[in-house]
Design a protein around this motif. Structure first.
Motif, short mmCIF file in Angstrom:
data_model
loop_
_atom_site.label_atom_id
_atom_site.label_comp_id
_atom_site.label_asym_id
_atom_site.label_seq_id
_atom_site.Cartn_x
_atom_site.Cartn_y
_atom_site.Cartn_z
N HIS A 37 9.61 42.77 -146.89
CA HIS A 37 9.11 43.32 -145.63
C HIS A 37 9.00 44.84 -145.66
CE1 HIS A 37 9.71 39.30 -144.05
NE2 HIS A 37 10.94 39.32 -144.50
N ALA A 46 13.00 41.65 -140.84
CA ALA A 46 11.73 40.93 -140.64
C ALA A 46 11.28 40.94 -139.19
CB ALA A 46 11.88 39.49 -141.13
N ASP A 52 12.80 31.63 -144.87
CA ASP A 52 11.66 32.55 -144.87
C ASP A 52 10.36 31.81 -145.20
OD1 ASP A 52 13.36 34.71 -144.35
OD2 ASP A 52 13.84 34.93 -146.46
N LYS A 89 8.54 48.68 -138.77
CA LYS A 89 8.99 48.52 -140.15
C LYS A 89 8.74 49.76 -141.00
CE LYS A 89 8.73 43.48 -140.38
NZ LYS A 89 8.46 43.28 -138.96
#
Length: 679
Positions: free
Chosen positions: A220, A183, A560, A188
């Motif tokens: 993610h 995350a 989260d 990413k």
């Protein structure tokens, strides 16, 4: 005289440190590690020097033991600046085992080091060490320390480079490190590509850990369609343990997979897999996935079919999943009778699962709690002795677990929750709390499922475990508190004022929460209040905020959730300002609450004064009559809406807002029709 034994004990430790016997030096290291926090400041300083000296010992086992002990004592060292310099010096030691252990310690204590910039540089250098064992520990350290790393862009680049290392053990630990940091990494898109590549690695252990991380980090992942395709393919992998982890990953990722209907079918096929663990986890994944499937009727048929299977493990797992489904349905119930019915079903399913199962599972752990919870909520007057017995049964269920200490703490938290449950009255309150308990029980059982830790090559497998309200979470909660206060100020003198106050009240209480169940409940209440605001607002920023809020509701872990809620609270105030300014520019102010109904628009106020300001500008009699009719009808409908909404809220009607709006529309149309006939 009472201090003499303590003084002699430390004197004995000093003798062991200086002993010529390696075993005695190792014993000294163990004594320092286990007792360091209770030493005097003077003894702490001396003991730290002793550990650093022993880290240079000629015997490898003594070296490794001394360096390894540093992670236990570092946070208690009085002079952390000097301790940081000592530790960073060890990362450059000529001895491989010392650098390896230093990397490991640095990852553990990174939050406490005083020079994080230099620590970041030294740790990244270790990721390029000539020896693979050092690179392995450096990869793990990056995973542990990533949130505190000062150069995350370079750290991302170096960690992803390790996923392509020529040594399979380095690739394994690089994949392992991606789980807690995905995350936070800066690229990413590349991380997604590299992780998907690892799921096709030639080594079974590497594929296994990559599959686990893919399921854990799926929210993610940038290319969810491709990731779904890879996970589905892995359910047919030639290695049984990889298929097992693929089933588990699909259960974790189900909320985000792109082809839910087909994934459900794949999991159902896996319930006949030749690998026992794969069969069990596929059924558990079906239980977790139920929340997100569209055809819940067929899903129930599938799960009920599995309860009649010949395989005892399949029957036990199916009943366990059905128990989870019933608890979920209870949290969605429209009234108390339906909630009671689903809780009763859940208890029966968990009882069947407990009878069938030969291992520790969540049925055995959570069943006693749900029994007591049912009795407390529906006033079956279960005695304190009976509640205590049920909690004792839960403790017995964890007796054989390696995570016994954490699980016993979980039992205590559930016991405290039962005391709180006795105060509950309203349906929404019960549902919100039950949902928090459901999530906590499901998460607790992750600690019971230790079979994965026994999988080949997976001894270092990351398990989230139970949430801990640590400094990092507290920092986010402080931000949330500040933003809820800001939101409250922005809603003053708007139709959202009461909701703003409610959000602020919940936000200000977050830091008072002391246990993970309380945090789950408070975050659930905050999501509920923010949903009401989203439903009553428009605007671009609000649309983004609502999407983030929905994402928060789907998150498995409360850690989260709070990150997303923090983002939601950053966007909503801008949308309130935007909408308030829009209303002012249109001359409209519309304020309705349940206690005092006030309907006031600039247009209506002109009408109430015999439309003097408007009629002078109207050139036809028919137009004037239409405006009069609409104004009167709007006012009547608004009053009726306010009254109906207040009544429905008072009786805790589940769709109060929706149904009261229907009343408003119907009243407006009916009033307009009658007025028009009279005119």
């Amino acid at each position: 005289m009472r201090w003499c034994p303590s003084l002699l004990d430390y004197a004995k430790i000093r003798q062991l440190v200086q002993s010529n016997d390696a075993d005695e030096r190792l014993e000294a290291i163990n004594q320092i590690r286990d007792n360091f926090k209770n030493f005097t400041d003077t003894n702490k300083e001396q003991s730290w020097k002793d550990l650093f000296t022993l880290a240079k010992d000629e015997i490898n086992s003594v070296q490794e033991g001394a360096v390894s002990a540093l992670d236990h004592v570092f946070q208690y060292v009085t002079d952390k600046e000097r301790a940081t310099k000592y530790l960073l010096a060890l990362t450059k030691d000529k001895d491989i085992s010392v650098r390896k252990e230093a990397a490991n310690v640095l990852g553990t204590v990174f939050a406490h080091v005083t020079d994080k910039e230099q620590a970041t540089k030294d740790l990244l250098i270790l990721t390029k060490d000539d020896y693979s064992f050092v690179r392995c520990d450096a990869a793990q350290a990056l995973g542990s320390a990533f949130t505190h790393i000062t150069d995350k862009k370079q750290a991302t680049k170096d960690l992803l480079a390790l996923t392509k290392d020529e040594e399979n053990n380095v690739r394994f630990f690089a994949a392992y490190a991606l789980d807690p940091v995905f995350a936070h990494i800066t690229d990413k898109k590349q991380a997604t590509k590299d992780l998907l590549a690892l799921t096709e690695d030639e080594e079974n252990d590497v594929r296994m850990i990559a599959v686990y991380v893919l399921g854990s980090a799926f929210a993610h992942i940038t290319d969810k369609k491709q990731a779904t395709k890879y996970l589905r393919a892995l359910t047919k992998d030639e290695n049984g343990d990889v298929r097992w982890f693929a089933a588990d990953a699909l259960g974790s990722a189900f909320a985000y997979v792109t082809d839910k209907e087909q994934v459900w079918k794949d999991l159902f096929v896996m319930t006949e897999d030749e690998n026992e663990n794969a069969r069990r986890d596929a059924i558990q994944a079906l239980g977790s996935a139920f929340v997100y499937v569209t055809d819940k009727e067929q899903a129930m048929i599938d799960l009920l079919t599995l309860t009649t299977a010949d395989d005892r493990i399949v029957r036990a797992s199916a009943n366990h999943s059905l128990g989870k489904v019933s608890i979920y349905r209870a949290t969605e119930a429209e009234n108390k009778n339906k909630l009671k019915e689903e809780l009763e079903k859940a208890i029966v399913y968990f009882e069947k699962s407990s009878q069938e199962s030969t291992v520790i599972d969540s049925a055995k752990f959570c069943l006693p709690f749900y029994r007591s919870y049912y009795a407390v909520i529906f006033r079956q007057y279960e005695t304190k002795e009976e509640i205590a017995k049920n909690l004792e049964d839960a403790k017995q269920a964890v007796e054989g677990s390696e995570s016994k200490e954490k699980l016993l703490e979980a039992v205590e938290n559930l016991g405290n929750a039962l005391q709180e449950a006795q105060k509950l009255r309203g349906l929404d309150e019960i549902k919100t709390d039950l949902n928090a308990y459901r999530r906590y029980c499901d998460r607790t059982v992750e600690l019971l499922d230790e079979t994965k830790d026994k999988a080949p090559g997976a001894a270092m497998l990351v398990r989230r475990g139970l949430p801990i309200i640590d400094e990092q979470i507290k920092a986010i909660l402080v931000e949330i508190q500040e933003k809820t206060e800001e939101l409250c100020k922005e809603t003053v003198d708007t139709p959202l004022e009461d909701l703003g106050k409610e959000v602020n009240k919940i936000g200000q209480g977050l830091l008072l929460v002391r246990d993970p169940i309380g945090l789950e409940k408070s975050v659930g209440n905050l999501e509920f209040a923010l949903s009401d605001i989203c439903n009553r607002m428009g605007g671009k920023d609000n649309g983004e905020a609502c999407k983030l809020l929905e994402k928060s509701k789907n998150e498995q872990y409360v850690e989260d959730k709070i990150n997303l809620i923090n983002m939601v609270l950053s966007k909503i105030p801008f949308s309130i300002k935007e909408e308030t300014e829009h209303e002012k520019s249109n001359g409209d102010i519309f304020n309705i609450n349940a206690d005092q109904i006030t309907v006031s628009t600039n247009k209506n106020s002109k009408i109430s004064k015999q439309n003097s300001g408007i009629i002078n500008r109207i050139h036809t009699e028919s137009t004037r009559k239409i405006i009069e009719i609409l104004g009167i009808s709007f006012t009547i409908a608004g009053v009726i809406w306010g009254i109906s909404y207040a009544i429905l809220i008072e009786i805790e009607y589940p769709t109060a807002m929706k149904d009261s709006l229907i009343v408003f529309i119907f009243t407006f149309l009916l009033s307009s029709f009658i007025s028009a006939r009279k005119k």
